[in-house]
Write a protein that holds these residues in place. Sequence first.
Motif, PDB file in Angstrom:
ATOM      1  N   UNK A   1      47.982  19.533  16.764  1.00 21.86           N
ATOM      2  CA  UNK A   1      46.881  19.413  15.814  1.00 21.86           C
ATOM      3  C   UNK A   1      46.035  20.681  15.816  1.00 21.86           C
ATOM      4  N   UNK A   2      45.964  21.339  16.962  1.00 17.51           N
ATOM      5  CA  UNK A   2      45.262  22.626  16.976  1.00 17.51           C
ATOM      6  C   UNK A   2      46.035  23.686  16.205  1.00 17.51           C
ATOM      7  N   UNK A   3      47.341  23.649  16.381  1.00 18.46           N
ATOM      8  CA  UNK A   3      48.173  24.619  15.675  1.00 18.46           C
ATOM      9  C   UNK A   3      47.945  24.537  14.174  1.00 18.46           C
ATOM     10  N   UNK A   4      47.958  23.295  13.715  1.00 22.31           N
ATOM     11  CA  UNK A   4      47.818  23.133  12.276  1.00 22.31           C
ATOM     12  C   UNK A   4      46.457  23.632  11.809  1.00 22.31           C
ATOM     13  N   UNK A   5      45.490  23.366  12.667  1.00 27.27           N
ATOM     14  CA  UNK A   5      44.148  23.827  12.335  1.00 27.27           C
ATOM     15  C   UNK A   5      44.126  25.348  12.215  1.00 27.27           C
ATOM     16  N   UNK A   6      44.767  25.999  13.154  1.00 27.35           N
ATOM     17  CA  UNK A   6      44.823  27.459  13.125  1.00 27.35           C
ATOM     18  C   UNK A   6      45.498  27.940  11.851  1.00 27.35           C
ATOM     19  N   UNK A   7      46.597  27.297  11.537  1.00 20.94           N
ATOM     20  CA  UNK A   7      47.353  27.735  10.367  1.00 20.94           C
ATOM     21  C   UNK A   7      46.499  27.588   9.115  1.00 20.94           C
ATOM     22  N   UNK A   8      45.814  26.459   9.056  1.00 26.14           N
ATOM     23  CA  UNK A   8      44.987  26.247   7.872  1.00 26.14           C
ATOM     24  C   UNK A   8      43.847  27.246   7.796  1.00 26.14           C
ATOM     25  N   UNK A   9      43.385  27.641   8.966  1.00 27.57           N
ATOM     26  CA  UNK A   9      42.243  28.556   8.980  1.00 27.57           C
ATOM     27  C   UNK A   9      42.655  29.984   8.618  1.00 27.57           C
ATOM     28  N   UNK A  10      43.925  30.265   8.701  1.00 31.87           N
ATOM     29  CA  UNK A  10      44.371  31.632   8.398  1.00 31.87           C
ATOM     30  C   UNK A  10      44.136  31.940   6.919  1.00 31.87           C
ATOM     31  N   UNK A  11      43.479  33.048   6.646  1.00 35.26           N
ATOM     32  CA  UNK A  11      43.224  33.369   5.233  1.00 35.26           C
ATOM     33  C   UNK A  11      44.539  33.675   4.510  1.00 35.26           C
ATOM     34  N   UNK A  12      44.600  33.259   3.283  1.00 33.83           N
ATOM     35  CA  UNK A  12      45.817  33.494   2.516  1.00 33.83           C
ATOM     36  C   UNK A  12      45.926  34.974   2.147  1.00 33.83           C
ATOM     37  N   UNK A  13      44.792  35.519   1.855  1.00 30.95           N
ATOM     38  CA  UNK A  13      44.818  36.892   1.374  1.00 30.95           C
ATOM     39  C   UNK A  13      43.683  37.682   2.013  1.00 30.95           C
TER      40      UNK A  13
END
Lengths: 671, 459
Positions: free
Chosen positions: A508-520
């Motif tokens: 669940x932390x991983x997913x959070x990190x991924x979501x937090x990564x800016x797209x651009x």
Amino acid sequence: MQSTGGSSSSLPCAVSAGLKAVLPGLPGLTPARDGPASGCGARAEPRGSGFSGLSTAKAGRNKPREGRAPRARGIPGTVPPAPGKHSDHRDPPARHPSDRGAAGPRGQPERLRPGAAPAARGTRPARRSWQGRSERGAGAGAGGRSGGAAAGLMLPAGCGRRAAAALRTALGEGAERRRELERRAARSRALLWRWDDEEEEQPQPGSSTEHEDRPSPKELEELELLNRALEKALKVRKSILKTPLEAQGATGKKWAGEAHAPKKAEEQQVPVPVQDIHECRKVRAGSKKPLLLKKPSPYLLRAPYRTDPDMKKLQQKVPARCVSQGPRIAGKITSKGMTSKQGRSHRTATGASAREVCAAAEPWETPGLSESAPNEQQSFSGGGSTVGKNSIADGKQLLDAGKKSCGFLGESSKKEDTAGPWERSISLGPGTLQEKGCQLKLPLSYRKAYSRNSRAWQRCRLYQTSADAAAARTRFMERIQTTFCSPKLSLSPAEIEEELRGLQDVFSHLRQYVEAEPVDPPTLQGEYESLLTLEGLQSTVSQCLQKLQLLRAALESQLRLCPDCIGDVGSCSPACVPARGQTCDSADMLAVPLLYYSSLQELRDLFALKLQVSMLHQEIAIQKVMMAELLPVLEPRPFLEGSAGLFRAIHTQLCEGGRHFPVLVRDELLD
Amino acid sequence: MHGRRRERHREQNREQNREHREHRERCPALPAAVGALCRALPPRARPAPDTLRRAKFDRPQASLDFWRLLYVLLKQIHGGRWTESDAIGAQVSFVKAVLWYHGYGRPQLQRLPADGSAGSRELLLAFSWLLHSLGLLEQLLARNRVQTGDEASVCTCEDELPSSQEGPGEAGAEDRVDVRYLQWLNGRLRLQWCSLHAQHQEHCKLLHKIHLFTSGSHMDQNLRHFSVTETDLIRQPENCKQLLQLLESETLQLEAFLEWKQLEAVYWQWMETVLDNMAEEGNMCESQDADVEKRRLPEVTSSCPWVDKLTGQMDRLSRDLLALQEQLQQRVAQRKAAWWEKVAAREELQKERFCATARKVQESVELKLRGLTSLRAPRRNRMHGSGRLVLRSTGAASRAGTAACAQEAAAAVSATEVLAELQLREASLQRELQQLRRECRRRLDGIAEGLEGVICVSP
């Protein structure tokens, strides 16, 4: 082809012109938050109509009706019927009449089927017009759909029952918790109140009124009565300035008597109102008749729409309730008022009179102030004489006190100032915890036992196992473990479980990190950083996958060893047993755990958050059940047109937690 | 092969003799140790010391007692309900299952008959193993601690939700269920949460008042104020008796525990002799049998709810992880392509300066991800159980920084810590719920596309 009852024809698939909102979103329908007065005004009538809808539905059940249902105003299956008969809503929206009105939809679903009442309840003028159109539309083009719509709201027996069972289990659990909590609160309340009235009231186990899952016919009747009472109350409310107390007393009473009436207590409760009002009047009239009322019910004097039936019940049990209940009265009584109320309580002699004080304090929020003061005074003297254990002097003092507090009603900021004989006797005589709390002493025997006990805990905690013993122990453990047939170092099922939990956390932390990564990312540097992060995450994910494989293998090898009676493990798989290796060492286990908190706010936050967590936990569990049960209902295609309502209901339930609705729009341009 | 075994036998005999000698030397201590051990167990489960002694000789009359002992102890640890009259078959299978769960792998135990008629010695071994590996005594003492304070759990493990059961009085079995009924139930549930919240808040207020008003009264300097129970004691001293009895019996148990800790060594030596006895009686061949049996065992096709739950969780997690992996792969590939493009374009320009920043970036990313990997390591001790609520205003806390306070420090938790933990938990649950809802939305959107002529506009 036609609808079989109630308002089912309103299934809004049949809007003629172009793009039309078929099912308008109705967020916040459930606990509406509009002002009390307007809410009542707007709702009293529709609720009545809900009942007529109900009766037609009943009829319709027996013999399929011809023609369209007379009052097709609601949207079937769209308005989640708000919970009914829900006793103690103490949160602002819940205390709101609209929720009580929801008692309507509590209509027994079987009876309602193919449901009318819940839908009819939600009627609002704005929608009514729209509904009209829909009816016309139904007549014109889609007449056949309405019947299908009613059917479309039904879930297949199996999955529907399982879903309902999940919800009901959750409700049952919550009710259990509430009872427990109420029991504890009652105990604390009793302690905070005066200490000399204990023979009178012992906190009883919390309200035992189970909310049954379906309303009984009796309750439905009561509801109807209730609606009438409400209408009456509305009228009365208008004339409240003339005779505030009587009117409120009467309606409030009626409300309380009828609205709630738990099944068991019913027989004794229903007659009460008359008598109570009677007594109340007597007192007001200056009668010296002692206050025998065991339940002089503070709610008596409260405006009907603020009556919380459950609150009433609690007050009957524990008079001290009044103190804590203060803030719940929609903030009408200021905190100032509260403290002074408490202060005043010192002077009251019995729980009964205390209750009367509370009752008298209520009119403060109503225009009946001028009348309430004498009333209170009466009750004070009444209380004094009832108890009889107070000396005449005390009685006088009571009277004085009563007068004083009458004065207090005028100027709310007046603080407790008398010392009097009350405070003299410290640990034996009456008084409140606040006054004498810091001078109290625990019984000697308890103190002895307590300190011996805590010394023993302390010694156990600090005891160090001798090297000799530790060695012997290890030797035994090693020897016995060589006889195990499981491969060395393999994880036990308990450990597998724990590790899996850890992995879930990581995920669940991983997913959070991924979501937090800016797209651009805007800068070159940011881009680089994001690239590295993503790569790092990628490798963590594959590590997790590997680990998961290992766990799977471990589980499989454990299963091969498991006893044939494994069915029982399900019941024993522990939620809270710290797994081996995770346990704090044994000394820690023996330490007396203390949980320090620094302020009331912190304590409140703590409990609120704990509750929130367990609520989420439950919500997730329910969501899973619902997903498993409800999605398959919709998935077989081609989709029946009539099940748009069902679709919408399920959408609401699954995607919005029942809070919002999707809008279904009929796209007629296709034609 | 034979020779080797005989040799081992002889060796063991020698060892045994030595131990027997030791045993005899310390013999007077053994009954005391066993007695202390028994008294340190919770009253309701307390075995007679004789049971242990009989079990050593594998007496069948001790086996029923022993099954019951383990059953009761393990039930207490696992928080299950039990009664004296639970069927012996259920007791046996429960004990076997729990021992398996904790990784006790003696095949002899699992082979014991289900009627509980034999195997007291095996059970004695298992009991001893549990004593150490689970910290049985400590756990039981901690779990059964007499509550004199107002407690709040500090545990963030969630409770198992009771599995829902369909009541018998349900709407006729063939009846279909109105979806509005579900909605109505759901609304009621939400309302119930609201009222629970309100009740909690009120309870907090009451607790806080009692704590505040009695501050300075308690003789325990760590607490300084009464709990509800204690305040009630003063008001109604006649209720004191029961609590006193509980406290006293707990104290006795604790003292027995201390005694046991001092004599422990004797017990473990004694247990070794039990192991020796078993070896002597030729369990060797049995263990070989076990090896064979292990190979012979078929693939498990069990439908145990626990296993199902666990494998279900694993499946779900692996699905999620794979999806995430795919997503990451895509994004990394995209990002890489974009990156190389840009770098090629500005290569000359930024070479020098960028090297420095790149290093910095690497470090910061490492730091960021370290949190993640540390999570995967066996998690730090989570708080479990519940703690006594103690009001300590910040001012008082600093004043009371005395030795007594420091002594207790190991066990003291501040609400702030618990709050932080709870917040983490809440956030992760919230995410989980959102994710589930997203999934529903996705699937329902798919369904909505199949709705002819109706467009679904999500809120």
